[in-house]
Scaffold this active site. Structure first.
Site, PDB file in Angstrom:
ATOM      1  N   ARG A  99     -31.730 -35.898 -14.245  1.00 38.46           N
ATOM      2  CA  ARG A  99     -32.712 -35.958 -13.481  1.00 38.46           C
ATOM      3  C   ARG A  99     -32.149 -35.781 -11.884  1.00 38.46           C
ATOM      4  O   ARG A  99     -31.719 -36.975 -11.273  1.00 38.46           O
ATOM      5  CB  ARG A  99     -33.729 -37.310 -13.636  1.00 38.46           C
ATOM      6  CG  ARG A  99     -34.075 -37.379 -14.876  1.00 38.46           C
ATOM      7  CD  ARG A  99     -34.844 -38.447 -15.096  1.00 38.46           C
ATOM      8  NE  ARG A  99     -34.554 -39.831 -14.360  1.00 38.46           N
ATOM      9  CZ  ARG A  99     -33.883 -40.755 -14.994  1.00 38.46           C
ATOM     10  NH1 ARG A  99     -33.690 -40.711 -16.566  1.00 38.46           N
ATOM     11  NH2 ARG A  99     -33.396 -41.624 -14.474  1.00 38.46           N
ATOM     12  N   TYR A 132     -43.520 -44.490  28.306  1.00 37.89           N
ATOM     13  CA  TYR A 132     -44.304 -45.841  28.298  1.00 37.89           C
ATOM     14  C   TYR A 132     -43.420 -46.851  28.432  1.00 37.89           C
ATOM     15  O   TYR A 132     -42.105 -46.971  28.283  1.00 37.89           O
ATOM     16  CB  TYR A 132     -44.923 -46.037  26.941  1.00 37.89           C
ATOM     17  CG  TYR A 132     -46.147 -45.274  26.679  1.00 37.89           C
ATOM     18  CD1 TYR A 132     -47.258 -45.613  27.371  1.00 37.89           C
ATOM     19  CD2 TYR A 132     -46.086 -44.396  25.569  1.00 37.89           C
ATOM     20  CE1 TYR A 132     -48.430 -44.692  26.907  1.00 37.89           C
ATOM     21  CE2 TYR A 132     -47.128 -43.510  25.395  1.00 37.89           C
ATOM     22  CZ  TYR A 132     -48.436 -43.626  25.903  1.00 37.89           C
ATOM     23  OH  TYR A 132     -49.501 -43.059  25.717  1.00 37.89           O
ATOM     24  N   LYS A 172     -40.695 -34.798  -6.820  1.00 38.88           N
ATOM     25  CA  LYS A 172     -41.542 -35.939  -6.384  1.00 38.88           C
ATOM     26  C   LYS A 172     -41.820 -35.878  -4.671  1.00 38.88           C
ATOM     27  O   LYS A 172     -40.816 -35.521  -4.222  1.00 38.88           O
ATOM     28  CB  LYS A 172     -41.270 -37.226  -6.817  1.00 38.88           C
ATOM     29  CG  LYS A 172     -40.015 -38.015  -6.357  1.00 38.88           C
ATOM     30  CD  LYS A 172     -39.706 -39.081  -7.035  1.00 38.88           C
ATOM     31  CE  LYS A 172     -38.426 -39.681  -6.603  1.00 38.88           C
ATOM     32  NZ  LYS A 172     -37.723 -40.771  -7.622  1.00 38.88           N
ATOM     33  N   CYS A 194     -43.356 -41.123  22.191  1.00 36.17           N
ATOM     34  CA  CYS A 194     -44.760 -41.396  22.032  1.00 36.17           C
ATOM     35  C   CYS A 194     -45.249 -40.950  20.687  1.00 36.17           C
ATOM     36  O   CYS A 194     -44.624 -40.465  19.742  1.00 36.17           O
ATOM     37  CB  CYS A 194     -45.407 -40.563  23.059  1.00 36.17           C
ATOM     38  SG  CYS A 194     -44.621 -40.735  24.925  1.00 36.17           S
ATOM     39  N   MET A 195     -46.635 -41.021  20.655  1.00 34.26           N
ATOM     40  CA  MET A 195     -47.019 -40.271  19.295  1.00 34.26           C
ATOM     41  C   MET A 195     -46.919 -38.826  19.028  1.00 34.26           C
ATOM     42  O   MET A 195     -46.778 -38.536  17.989  1.00 34.26           O
ATOM     43  CB  MET A 195     -48.808 -40.779  19.206  1.00 34.26           C
ATOM     44  CG  MET A 195     -49.187 -40.369  17.981  1.00 34.26           C
ATOM     45  SD  MET A 195     -51.084 -40.749  17.934  1.00 34.26           S
ATOM     46  CE  MET A 195     -51.172 -42.545  18.035  1.00 34.26           C
ATOM     47  N   ASP A 196     -46.845 -38.098  20.028  1.00 37.12           N
ATOM     48  CA  ASP A 196     -46.962 -36.439  19.799  1.00 37.12           C
ATOM     49  C   ASP A 196     -45.915 -36.040  20.874  1.00 37.12           C
ATOM     50  O   ASP A 196     -45.671 -34.800  20.521  1.00 37.12           O
ATOM     51  CB  ASP A 196     -48.295 -36.189  20.416  1.00 37.12           C
ATOM     52  CG  ASP A 196     -49.385 -36.789  19.889  1.00 37.12           C
ATOM     53  OD1 ASP A 196     -49.674 -37.006  18.688  1.00 37.12           O
ATOM     54  OD2 ASP A 196     -50.183 -37.410  20.971  1.00 37.12           O
ATOM     55  N   HIS A 212     -32.877 -45.732 -16.040  1.00 34.42           N
ATOM     56  CA  HIS A 212     -32.767 -45.478 -14.818  1.00 34.42           C
ATOM     57  C   HIS A 212     -31.603 -46.558 -14.107  1.00 34.42           C
ATOM     58  O   HIS A 212     -31.706 -47.485 -14.202  1.00 34.42           O
ATOM     59  CB  HIS A 212     -33.948 -45.449 -13.634  1.00 34.42           C
ATOM     60  CG  HIS A 212     -33.748 -44.875 -12.350  1.00 34.42           C
ATOM     61  ND1 HIS A 212     -33.233 -43.902 -12.095  1.00 34.42           N
ATOM     62  CD2 HIS A 212     -33.750 -45.583 -11.080  1.00 34.42           C
ATOM     63  CE1 HIS A 212     -33.317 -43.483 -11.020  1.00 34.42           C
ATOM     64  NE2 HIS A 212     -33.632 -44.441 -10.266  1.00 34.42           N
ATOM     65  N   ARG A 239     -37.684 -52.303 -12.728  1.00 36.03           N
ATOM     66  CA  ARG A 239     -38.806 -51.908 -12.237  1.00 36.03           C
ATOM     67  C   ARG A 239     -39.915 -51.589 -13.260  1.00 36.03           C
ATOM     68  O   ARG A 239     -40.811 -52.215 -13.272  1.00 36.03           O
ATOM     69  CB  ARG A 239     -38.341 -50.364 -11.367  1.00 36.03           C
ATOM     70  CG  ARG A 239     -39.437 -49.823 -10.625  1.00 36.03           C
ATOM     71  CD  ARG A 239     -38.755 -48.872  -9.665  1.00 36.03           C
ATOM     72  NE  ARG A 239     -38.154 -47.824 -10.446  1.00 36.03           N
ATOM     73  CZ  ARG A 239     -37.588 -46.524  -9.657  1.00 36.03           C
ATOM     74  NH1 ARG A 239     -37.761 -46.637  -8.443  1.00 36.03           N
ATOM     75  NH2 ARG A 239     -37.060 -45.598 -10.491  1.00 36.03           N
TER      76      ARG A 239
HETATM   77  C1  LIG Z   1     -36.252 -40.131  -7.953  1.00 35.85           C
HETATM   78  C2  LIG Z   1     -35.888 -40.568  -9.263  1.00 35.85           C
HETATM   79  C3  LIG Z   1     -34.747 -39.791  -9.584  1.00 35.85           C
HETATM   80  C4  LIG Z   1     -33.932 -38.753  -8.637  1.00 35.85           C
HETATM   81  O1  LIG Z   1     -32.931 -39.749  -7.933  1.00 35.85           O
HETATM   82  P1  LIG Z   1     -32.144 -38.732  -7.116  1.00 35.85           P
HETATM   83  O2  LIG Z   1     -31.217 -40.121  -6.497  1.00 35.85           O
HETATM   84  O3  LIG Z   1     -32.985 -38.359  -5.925  1.00 35.85           O
HETATM   85  O4  LIG Z   1     -31.437 -37.949  -7.693  1.00 35.85           O
HETATM   86  C5  LIG Z   1     -34.532 -40.013 -11.053  1.00 35.85           C
HETATM   87  N1  LIG Z   1     -34.957 -40.682 -11.730  1.00 35.85           N
HETATM   88  C6  LIG Z   1     -35.989 -41.376 -11.418  1.00 35.85           C
HETATM   89  C7  LIG Z   1     -36.548 -42.299 -12.495  1.00 35.85           C
HETATM   90  C8  LIG Z   1     -36.432 -41.355 -10.244  1.00 35.85           C
HETATM   91  O5  LIG Z   1     -37.583 -42.242  -9.854  1.00 35.85           O
END
Ligand SMILES: *Cc1c(COP(=O)(O)O)cnc(C)c1O
Length: 395
Positions: A230, A276, A44, A324-326, A173, A142
């Site tokens: 995951r 700045y 992601k 700065c910005m850049d 999760h 969540r």
């Molecule tokens: C982002 C995410 C992960 C990965 O988590 P890490 O801590 O980066 O390994 C796994 N499961 C879900 C649902 C997530 O949103």
């Protein structure tokens, strides 16, 4: 993701992504898993800023079984890039977009029975069923269903439209897997087991996909690997938190580094100011100041100026004055040539500035660091020491 290929960039600031590090991290994390547990590469947010397509392909060739993304757009970008592996969207997808998911064989996360009713209207027998994983909220708070009643309602809705939805798996999760204290993780696992039993009984699925482990869980709780882990942050070579860093025995290699080059060098008299607000004043006669073309629009936020350092010629040099910005300025140990490489994250000789160091400086977590380096910084993708892709989203 844009389809135009950009093979060049015309600024002296870029990020490097080492695919060998990602490959090695996947291999090593997999080696620590129980026999038969699969690996979902979480890509992601453009693979945490590393480049989703290159990371996805690398992880898959290193043995990942599937991919995880946060939003449908990210899944479609991977499909457009020719990635055919299973992809699960971990976040919420609008019911009206379920047909698109079905069309592109993208697996969705489901947890609301009303959602099933609304999506059912959108999916036709022609696009085929959409694959779904049920999300259970066991304490993250969540998304996910929380009660037996919610599960029953969802299961009934799915049964009603059994030709449109194909339940494949169930997951949850953890909220605290990156903390030493394991009480909350154990409690969440216990709740998950309850729903897992109900899920198997109700669906009759003999071999569902079951997953609960993020990086911290995959590295610390082998017993919670289920059929799939995951993994995001540790695939990129970073430990999920400083608190558990000492417990992680799998060697991880940071894949991301950030570089720039000196564009201007000058010597200041004592008392002369930089940037700045004129907040920085040279305290010595003849101080050497270098300018670097990176700023907060590149995601190198102003807070980096507080105590921030960079590497130049293998030595640390402090950021001086406001960012700065850049552009920003650093105090040089001596006169250097225009074009000298500056490393903001990464290694030069014996010195290293890790993403962890930058996170500490900014009082945040390492996850944020590669994610916050903006689209304006081209990503140079390396494998076996060779530049294989260049992603410039500006030009
Ligand atoms: C982002 C995410 C992960 C990965 O988590 P890490 O801590 O980066 O390994 C796994 N499961 C879900 C649902 C997530 O949103």
């Amino acid at each position: 993701m844009r389809t135009r290929k950009n093979h060049a960039f015309y600024r002296d600031t870029w990020a490097e992504v080492n695919l060998n590090a990602i490959e090695q991290n996947v291999t090593r994390i997999k080696q620590g898993l129980p026999e038969g547990a699969g690996f979902m590469a979480v890509v992601k947010a453009n693979a945490y800023g590393h480049g989703a397509v290159d990371v996805a392909k690398t992880a898959l060739s290193a043995g990942a079984a599937c991919l995880g993304v946060a939003i449908l757009d990210e899944a479609l970008a991977l499909r457009h890039a020719g990635v055919e592996a299973p992809i699960l969207v971990l976040g919420y997808v609008r019911p009206e977009d379920a047909s698109l998911a079905a069309k592109y064989n993208v697996t969705l996360t489901v947890f609301q029975h009303e959602w099933i009713e609304e999506a059912a209207v959108q999916i036709s027998e022609r696009t085929g069923p959409v694959k779904c994983h049920v999300k259970v909220d066991t304490g993250m708070g969540r998304i996910g269903l929380r009660t037996d009643g919610e599960w029953e309602a969802l299961a009934s809705a799915v049964e009603k439209y059994s030709s449109l939805f194909q339940l494949e798996g169930i997951y949850t999760h953890f909220a605290t897997a990156d903390e030493i204290d394991d009480a909350y993780v154990r409690e969440q696992h216990r709740k998950f087991e309850h729903f897992l039993t109900a899920f198997k009984k109700r669906t009759g699925l003999g071999n569902p996909v079951v997953h609960s482990a993020n990086s911290a869980t995959a590295l610390r709780y082998r017993e919670y690997a289920h059929t799939l882990v995951r993994v995001g942050i540790s695939m990129y070579g970073l430990v999920p938190s400083e608190e558990i860093a000492g417990e992680i025995t799998v060697p991880l290699e940071q894949a991301f580094s950030l570089h720039s080059r000196i564009t201007h060098v000058k010597q200041l008299n004592r008392g002369e100011a930089v940037s700045y607000g004129a907040t920085y004043r040279a305290s010595d006669e003849g101080e050497w100041i270098g300018t670097i073309p990176i700023g907060y629009a590149d995601g190198w936020i102003r807070a980096n100026a507080s105590g921030g350092e960079v590497l130049i010629n293998g030595e640390r040099a402090p950021i001086v004055g406001r960012i700065c910005m850049d552009q920003m300025m650093i105090r040089l140990p001596e006169e250097v040539a225009r074009g000298t490489r500056v490393t903001l994250i990464g290694q030069q000789g014996k010195e290293v500035i890790s993403a962890d160091e930058v996170a500490r400086r900014l009082d945040t977590i390492n996850y944020e660091i590669p994610c916050m380096i903006s689209y304006r910084v081209p990503r140079a993708i390396y494998r076996d020491g060779h530049l294989i892709h260049l992603h410039n989203e500006v030009f």
